[in-house]
Design a protein around this motif. Structure first.
Motif, mmCIF file in Angstrom:
data_model
loop_
_atom_site.group_PDB
_atom_site.id
_atom_site.type_symbol
_atom_site.label_atom_id
_atom_site.label_comp_id
_atom_site.label_asym_id
_atom_site.label_seq_id
_atom_site.Cartn_x
_atom_site.Cartn_y
_atom_site.Cartn_z
ATOM 1 N N PRO A 44 -10.310 0.680 14.976
ATOM 2 C CA PRO A 44 -9.475 0.777 14.010
ATOM 3 C C PRO A 44 -9.428 -0.141 12.769
ATOM 4 O O PRO A 44 -10.288 -1.244 12.726
ATOM 5 C CB PRO A 44 -7.995 0.274 14.690
ATOM 6 N N GLY A 45 -9.892 0.420 11.501
ATOM 7 C CA GLY A 45 -9.700 -0.507 10.314
ATOM 8 C C GLY A 45 -11.332 -0.137 9.754
ATOM 9 O O GLY A 45 -11.584 -0.545 8.685
ATOM 10 N N ALA A 46 -12.211 0.235 10.572
ATOM 11 C CA ALA A 46 -13.582 0.270 10.254
ATOM 12 C C ALA A 46 -13.586 1.274 9.102
ATOM 13 O O ALA A 46 -14.784 1.340 8.151
ATOM 14 C CB ALA A 46 -14.652 0.865 11.302
ATOM 15 N N LYS A 47 -12.971 2.342 9.122
ATOM 16 C CA LYS A 47 -12.997 3.442 7.824
ATOM 17 C C LYS A 47 -12.026 3.641 7.126
ATOM 18 O O LYS A 47 -11.837 4.420 6.205
ATOM 19 C CB LYS A 47 -13.014 4.792 8.693
ATOM 20 N N ASN A 48 -11.010 2.355 7.084
ATOM 21 C CA ASN A 48 -9.824 2.486 6.134
ATOM 22 C C ASN A 48 -9.908 1.756 4.896
ATOM 23 O O ASN A 48 -10.502 0.514 5.090
ATOM 24 C CB ASN A 48 -8.620 2.218 7.037
ATOM 25 N N VAL A 49 -9.626 2.302 3.967
ATOM 26 C CA VAL A 49 -9.745 1.640 2.710
ATOM 27 C C VAL A 49 -8.443 1.547 2.054
ATOM 28 O O VAL A 49 -7.625 2.454 1.685
ATOM 29 C CB VAL A 49 -10.667 2.188 1.633
ATOM 30 N N THR A 50 -8.010 0.302 1.455
ATOM 31 C CA THR A 50 -6.792 0.293 0.680
ATOM 32 C C THR A 50 -7.143 -0.724 -0.399
ATOM 33 O O THR A 50 -7.999 -1.565 -0.331
ATOM 34 C CB THR A 50 -5.581 -0.351 1.412
ATOM 35 N N GLY A 51 -6.110 -0.619 -1.620
ATOM 36 C CA GLY A 51 -6.546 -1.433 -2.811
ATOM 37 C C GLY A 51 -6.139 -3.031 -1.961
ATOM 38 O O GLY A 51 -6.950 -3.868 -2.030
ATOM 39 N N GLY A 52 -5.175 -3.180 -1.488
ATOM 40 C CA GLY A 52 -4.738 -4.252 -0.748
ATOM 41 C C GLY A 52 -3.354 -4.631 -0.782
ATOM 42 O O GLY A 52 -3.019 -5.902 -0.255
ATOM 43 N N ARG A 53 -2.348 -3.934 -1.283
ATOM 44 C CA ARG A 53 -1.016 -4.505 -1.230
ATOM 45 C C ARG A 53 0.117 -3.931 -0.405
ATOM 46 O O ARG A 53 0.008 -2.554 -0.518
ATOM 47 C CB ARG A 53 -0.293 -4.815 -2.465
ATOM 48 N N LEU A 54 0.472 -4.382 0.759
ATOM 49 C CA LEU A 54 1.352 -3.920 1.948
ATOM 50 C C LEU A 54 2.810 -4.216 1.359
ATOM 51 O O LEU A 54 3.136 -5.135 1.407
ATOM 52 C CB LEU A 54 0.983 -4.412 3.168
ATOM 53 N N TYR A 55 3.524 -3.100 0.897
ATOM 54 C CA TYR A 55 4.982 -3.606 0.762
ATOM 55 C C TYR A 55 5.697 -3.471 2.192
ATOM 56 O O TYR A 55 5.480 -2.540 3.022
ATOM 57 C CB TYR A 55 5.496 -2.370 -0.006
ATOM 58 N N SER A 56 6.055 -4.732 2.493
ATOM 59 C CA SER A 56 6.466 -4.953 4.011
ATOM 60 C C SER A 56 7.641 -4.229 4.667
ATOM 61 O O SER A 56 7.712 -4.185 5.945
ATOM 62 C CB SER A 56 6.400 -6.539 4.134
ATOM 63 N N GLN A 102 12.356 -12.584 2.203
ATOM 64 C CA GLN A 102 12.276 -11.885 3.446
ATOM 65 C C GLN A 102 12.741 -10.467 3.285
ATOM 66 O O GLN A 102 13.715 -10.276 2.705
ATOM 67 C CB GLN A 102 13.009 -12.407 4.609
ATOM 68 N N GLY A 103 11.752 -9.411 3.937
ATOM 69 C CA GLY A 103 11.985 -8.046 3.812
ATOM 70 C C GLY A 103 11.828 -7.189 2.583
ATOM 71 O O GLY A 103 11.534 -6.143 2.480
ATOM 72 N N LYS A 104 11.508 -8.102 1.589
ATOM 73 C CA LYS A 104 11.137 -7.545 0.432
ATOM 74 C C LYS A 104 9.884 -7.999 -0.256
ATOM 75 O O LYS A 104 9.351 -7.428 -1.164
ATOM 76 C CB LYS A 104 12.170 -8.029 -0.955
#
Ligand code: FAD
Length: 433
Positions: A44-56, A102-104
């Protein structure tokens, strides 16, 4: 479906161990269902691309305080947007304590580190993972989905969850989704550049654990629709571009050259100096928003995440991960209820769509549905950055030149774009957000 099918049957088969698939697998396994996840990448994660920001927020709902345990990179506490010409940039920065509440909060993440953590959670809960194998076909019997075929192997399940990403060939095979149209899809190219933690803190003025999200409009894409991005990770930077595939012919800059252009820009160059390129990737991004959502369910099958086009290109940022996580959660809840009822029919599984419609996912996609049409406007990527450059240089450059009223300088910059065009764009822009 062949007669000699392997009789082992799972409650659920999840195709794709991205954020949508892993979230669903975790919740399904936790509820006691027998879950098999099949992922074509080596892990898992080997083929996955994101810019980089996770809205949590959506992951926080499943794992409260996950950031204390998960391999997040940095909490984003500074937002920057730069409007670039070839030689300069007008940058707006927004920094506030509330960005980290927290949460945001939002976090920069690297999928090669983050996805294995989430998959690990699902495995600990009892989900079974097979990696390095591609699902070639979805199996049906009497018009109902009943399993998948990978190579020569056939595996059965009551429900198959397709979380196989943006180009979901499997939902296309079933006729649930149309082939991607170049005008509705963007390409993202990303580099990970290693710099070291202290260097990043020095160059970006960040405290340990805190980071910057930075977006670039204008020269980076040579006027093409799209833009550049930079996220600070713990010890490296994620830097890249996203540009609409249908627009690539608009300028003579190829997507891979756009990244080089961004890296060579006087504002970016000193930030990446002496950095070491450690990862290079390219990936598609759905652009069409709400109007591209395919069929989400049929007898024995559900579609989640990017496969279901639950991604928003908002012009200044791409947002998909929190939507994917939420769709994985809602798909899992639907399947858990279906199992209790012993009913995996299309009729029962339609609850998934109802749940999505009642969630922030559809509310946000609907709210921003005019955004894809709005950003198909070259003035945003070509003329406005130049206009801002003229205004800013007029404001700040004093070198003994003949004085000229700022109003006059400003008007000459505005005239190049056209007052009516500007008013139209402002009205359309406000309508889109
Ligand atoms: C350049 C770029 C920048 C982005 N920036 C952001 C951002 O900053 N913030 C944000 O929120 N979102 C961003 N996004 C969007 C976000 O990355 C996606 O919405 C999200 O990763 C989708 O997750 P997913 O689980 O649906 O799909 P994926 O993560 O793509 O997972 C799908 C999985 O399915 C597997 N798979 C596919 N076909 C098969 C098969 N036949 N058999 C077995 N396995 C298969 C793949 O290998 C993959 O692991 C960005 C996307 C790109 C490309």
């Amino acid at each position: 479906m062949s007669e000699e099918m392997n009789e082992e049957k799972f409650d659920v088969i999840v195709v794709g161990a991205g954020l949508a698939g892993n979230t669903a697998a975790y919740l399904l396994a936790q509820a006691g269902l027998e879950v098999l996840v099949i992922e074509r990448g080596e892990q898992p994660g080997a083929k996955n691309v994101t810019g980089g920001r996770l809205y949590s927020h959506s992951l926080e709902r499943i794992f409260p305080n996950f950031a204390q345990e998960a391999p997040v990179e940095r909490k984003i506490t500074k937002e920057r947007i730069s409007f670039m010409t070839g030689t300069g940039a007008t940058t707006v920065e927004y920094a506030a304590d509330k960005l980290g509440e927290q949460g945001k909060a939002t976090y920069s993440i690297l999928r090669s580190r983050f996805d294995p953590w989430l998959a690990g959670k699902a495995e600990d809960a009892g989900a079974m993972y097979i990696t390095g194998i591609r699902v070639d076909q979805v199996l049906t019997k009497d018009g109902k989905v009943c399993g998948v075929k990978a190579g020569e192997e056939e595996m059965l399940a009551d429900v198959v969850l397709l979380a196989d990403g943006v180009n979901s060939l499997l939902s296309q095979q079933l006729g649930m989704k149309k082939e991607l149209d170049p005008s509705q899809v963007a390409v993202g190219i990303k580099e990970v550049i290693e710099l070291g933690e202290e260097t990043i803190n020095d160059r970006f003025g960040t405290a340990p654990g805190e980071g910057v999200a930075w977006l670039f409009a204008g020269d980076t894409t040579g006027g093409n629709i799209g833009g550049g991005f930079l996220y600070t990770n713990k010890d490296c930077l994620s830097l890249g571009i996203v540009t609409t595939v249908g627009d690539v012919g608009h300028s003579d800059v190829a997507p891979r050259d756009m990244v080089e252009r961004l890296k060579a820009h006087p504002v970016v160059r000193p930030l990446i100096q002496n950095g070491k390129l450690v990862e290079y990737s390219a990936h598609l991004v759905t652009e069409g928003g709400y109007n591209m959502i395919p069929e989400l369910y049929r007898d024995g099958v559900l579609v989640a995440g990017d496969a279901a086009a639950l991604v928003m290109n908002m012009g200044y940022t791409i947002r998909g991960m929190d939507l994917c996580i939420e769709s994985g959660r809602l798909a899992a809840e639907t399947i858990i209820a279906a199992r209790k009822a012993g009913d995996f029919s299309k009729n029962f599984l339609s609850r998934y769509e109802t749940a999505l419609n009642n969630s922030f996912v559809m509310a946000d996609l609907k709210h921003y549905r005019k955004m894809p049409a709005f950003i198909e406007n070259h003035r945003i990527f070509e003329q406005y950055p130049g206009m801002m450059d003229e205004l800013m240089s007029g404001l700040f450059m004093m070198y003994g030149q003949k004085p000229e009223k700022l109003m006059k300088k400003g008007m000459s910059a505005v005239k190049k774009v056209g007052m009516i065009n500007m008013m139209k764009d402002v009205t359309k822009g406000l309508g889109a957000i």
